[in-house]
Design an enzyme around this catalytic site. Sequence first.
Site, short mmCIF file in Angstrom:
data_model
loop_
_atom_site.label_atom_id
_atom_site.label_comp_id
_atom_site.label_asym_id
_atom_site.label_seq_id
_atom_site.Cartn_x
_atom_site.Cartn_y
_atom_site.Cartn_z
N THR A 1 0.87 -1.38 0.03
CA THR A 1 0.05 -0.04 -0.12
C THR A 1 1.08 1.23 -0.01
O THR A 1 1.87 1.26 0.70
CB THR A 1 -0.80 0.17 1.12
OG1 THR A 1 -1.72 1.16 1.28
CG2 THR A 1 -0.39 -0.07 2.53
N ILE A 2 0.49 2.03 -0.99
CA ILE A 2 1.27 3.33 -0.83
C ILE A 2 1.00 4.17 0.55
O ILE A 2 1.89 4.87 0.85
CB ILE A 2 1.09 4.25 -1.89
CG1 ILE A 2 -0.70 4.77 -2.23
CG2 ILE A 2 1.39 3.81 -3.45
CD1 ILE A 2 -1.02 5.98 -2.81
N ASP A 3 -0.23 3.98 0.91
CA ASP A 3 -0.81 4.74 2.31
C ASP A 3 0.10 4.38 3.50
O ASP A 3 0.02 5.35 4.37
CB ASP A 3 -2.35 4.24 2.54
CG ASP A 3 -3.08 4.89 1.54
OD1 ASP A 3 -2.66 5.70 0.64
OD2 ASP A 3 -4.29 4.66 1.42
#
Lengths: 405, 405
Positions: A138-140
């Site tokens: 996840t980029i988050d």
Amino acid sequence: MRSGNILVAQGGGPTSVVNCSLVGVVEEAKRSGRKKVNGIIGAVHGIDGIINEQLIDLRKEPSVTLKGIHRKPGAALGSCRRKMAEDDYGRIIEVFRKYDVRYFLYIGGNGSMHTAHTLDRLAKTLSYGLTVVGIPKTIDNDLAHTDHCPGFGSAARYYASVTREIGLDVASLPPPISVIETLGRNTGWLAAASALARDKEDDAPNLIYCPERVFDLETFLSDVKKIYDRLGRAVVVVSEGLKDESGLYLGGNKNKASRDGFGRDLPGGAASFLAEEISSRLHIRARSEKPGLAARTSIEHVSKVDQREAYLAGQTAARYALNGESGVMMTLERKPGKKYHCAIGAVRLEEVAIAEKMLPKNFINSRGNDVTNEFIDYCRPLIGDSVRSFSSLTSRKFTISKSDV
Amino acid sequence: MRSGNILVAQGGGPTSVVNCSLVGVVEEAKRSGRKKVNGIIGAVHGIDGIINEQLIDLRKEPSVTLKGIHRKPGAALGSCRRKMAEDDYGRIIEVFRKYDVRYFLYIGGNGSMHTAHTLDRLAKTLSYGLTVVGIPKTIDNDLAHTDHCPGFGSAARYYASVTREIGLDVASLPPPISVIETLGRNTGWLAAASALARDKEDDAPNLIYCPERVFDLETFLSDVKKIYDRLGRAVVVVSEGLKDESGLYLGGNKNKASRDGFGRDLPGGAASFLAEEISSRLHIRARSEKPGLAARTSIEHVSKVDQREAYLAGQTAARYALNGESGVMMTLERKPGKKYHCAIGAVRLEEVAIAEKMLPKNFINSRGNDVTNEFIDYCRPLIGDSVRSFSSLTSRKFTISKSDV
């Protein structure tokens, strides 16, 4: 451990290194030999592909193709955002039985880890021999129990680079204020990462706002005004996840059709909203930039550290699976010491399935408009090579000499 | 021709190659020797720097610094968007007299060319010996009498790359529709350039809208629906310059504070507006991306052809100036033949000062939702190296063999 087939799938939003994890799985499965694993199956569009039996033979992919997709935006197998129905899990086990899938590797975020966990339990209930291993993606950067998530370092590097470049543009043509919106639905990790654009004080970004703090418009405008009065310009980075007092995304789209596959409101519009507020309330020209999906697809800005770790997470997950260790997700464990090093570890799936990791308090300054040095120390190694730096003119004053006139 | 000092300035919005032109001027002036030109002066923030006598000595810049700023976003000298007052011109000539400026080179768009032209005429009226040469610079590609403008090729390459990358993301995780907004206030050159993202039919972008055509929302929605029904996804590129029937920018900011230095309305918001229309009217999830300033500052996406031409335009402008040819702007003249080649030419400043070059009719398809092959042929050489291409899995179906079960 009996032999069988391995199935790998990608879930949720792509990152620029999500295919590195896929290649890590496939190469390790190939390496392990046919005695341990026979078929290497890829599900097309994640869980959807399992349910619809859209399955491809990854053993037949030439090595050069695997090398190629290593550096490819989007999910090479296709991904999905399926709202799981009760029946879906049983159907998946049915398909696994049909195709003798004994190892299931799922590359995804916390939604995907929840699915993986449920499948692991169901297989046990049904006494179907299945090993389930999750690979974080996840980029988050919001998965719990891991130092960080594959995918984050590259998106972080993107925002740091782009903020630096936009900072140079804004400094060269005042007065505008530029408000840059980052991805990150509920957490401020990516907005925070833009701080790596700075070489010295007053470099862009001048202000950073994360959804971990309650957003107050008046404080925001006063912060912007102060920077503008001092520098004649400002670059402000805001997370798309900023919410107003009523809990709605700032400037967010309120119509139902724009909800995501899970019925959640979609953010997007914070920067544009805030630029308009600056223009109308402070009477200072402001514009907004919202690179959006460009931030998670940019191969130009990939972090080499992120690429390597994403590959290792996939490779190690395949090893765990083939050793029969089920119900875990790979983690990145940062080792103490001056030189950055992360080892691959594991955590029980149920511990990451629902959790969401916010920016800790010590990563945001007390005013809530910037990050701390602790965050910088945490984040810097994850982006790999430093953000590109640029020369400046020495700018010595021109003086009139006798020979000039 | 008497000796004297040369002054160079940058005007208007930066491009990612605007500093190549600056370096071209300075290196050529140095090369010409002190007999021809003595001081090499840079004005800080364009016309503002001349009027305020903020002048720097570019001869004293080390060669390595010049090499460095060659690849730097923003205007290295600083730029400006000054609304010229009647007095300003006289003041400039006064400063030129004081600093013995005999050659004025102005890197800019049509606003800057208008300023250059006015100065050229005033100097003649006042019998002040001054040679004025303009160097074209604009990502918008809207200057007349030149095949294209330095700055355009790099921004074109940016949009082609980013559209390709976003296309891969969208294809890997349907169903969303992504609406990408390009810069380009009144012309569609940059939106059109996104077409270079395609390798084959149905690659992104699926639709392109330029302000040269009247925008009709119903036609737009029907176009989007058709693509979506066929592919289950769509990537749509729209120019920020799209206007509604009443001549207002689509989704544009209507408040006065957000007008530019010339009192003009500012565009920005077309993609977000259209994504909301798609969501609410077609009930298909849509999102918008607006890279904004990122598109004109990205050093990663610079076109090598653009870089070289920007340098040559600066270098040749210095030669023209030192030969006393006043009142012209450098142009790029495309030579016939299979292999792309542009020579540097010149046009009278008054001919470019006000003109704005729109996309010609034969560059937009009849439906007004895409470009033609003629445009592709025109644009392709300008972006230099092709957009990065990516491998795909061969995706052979997995079949159950005896040994698998």
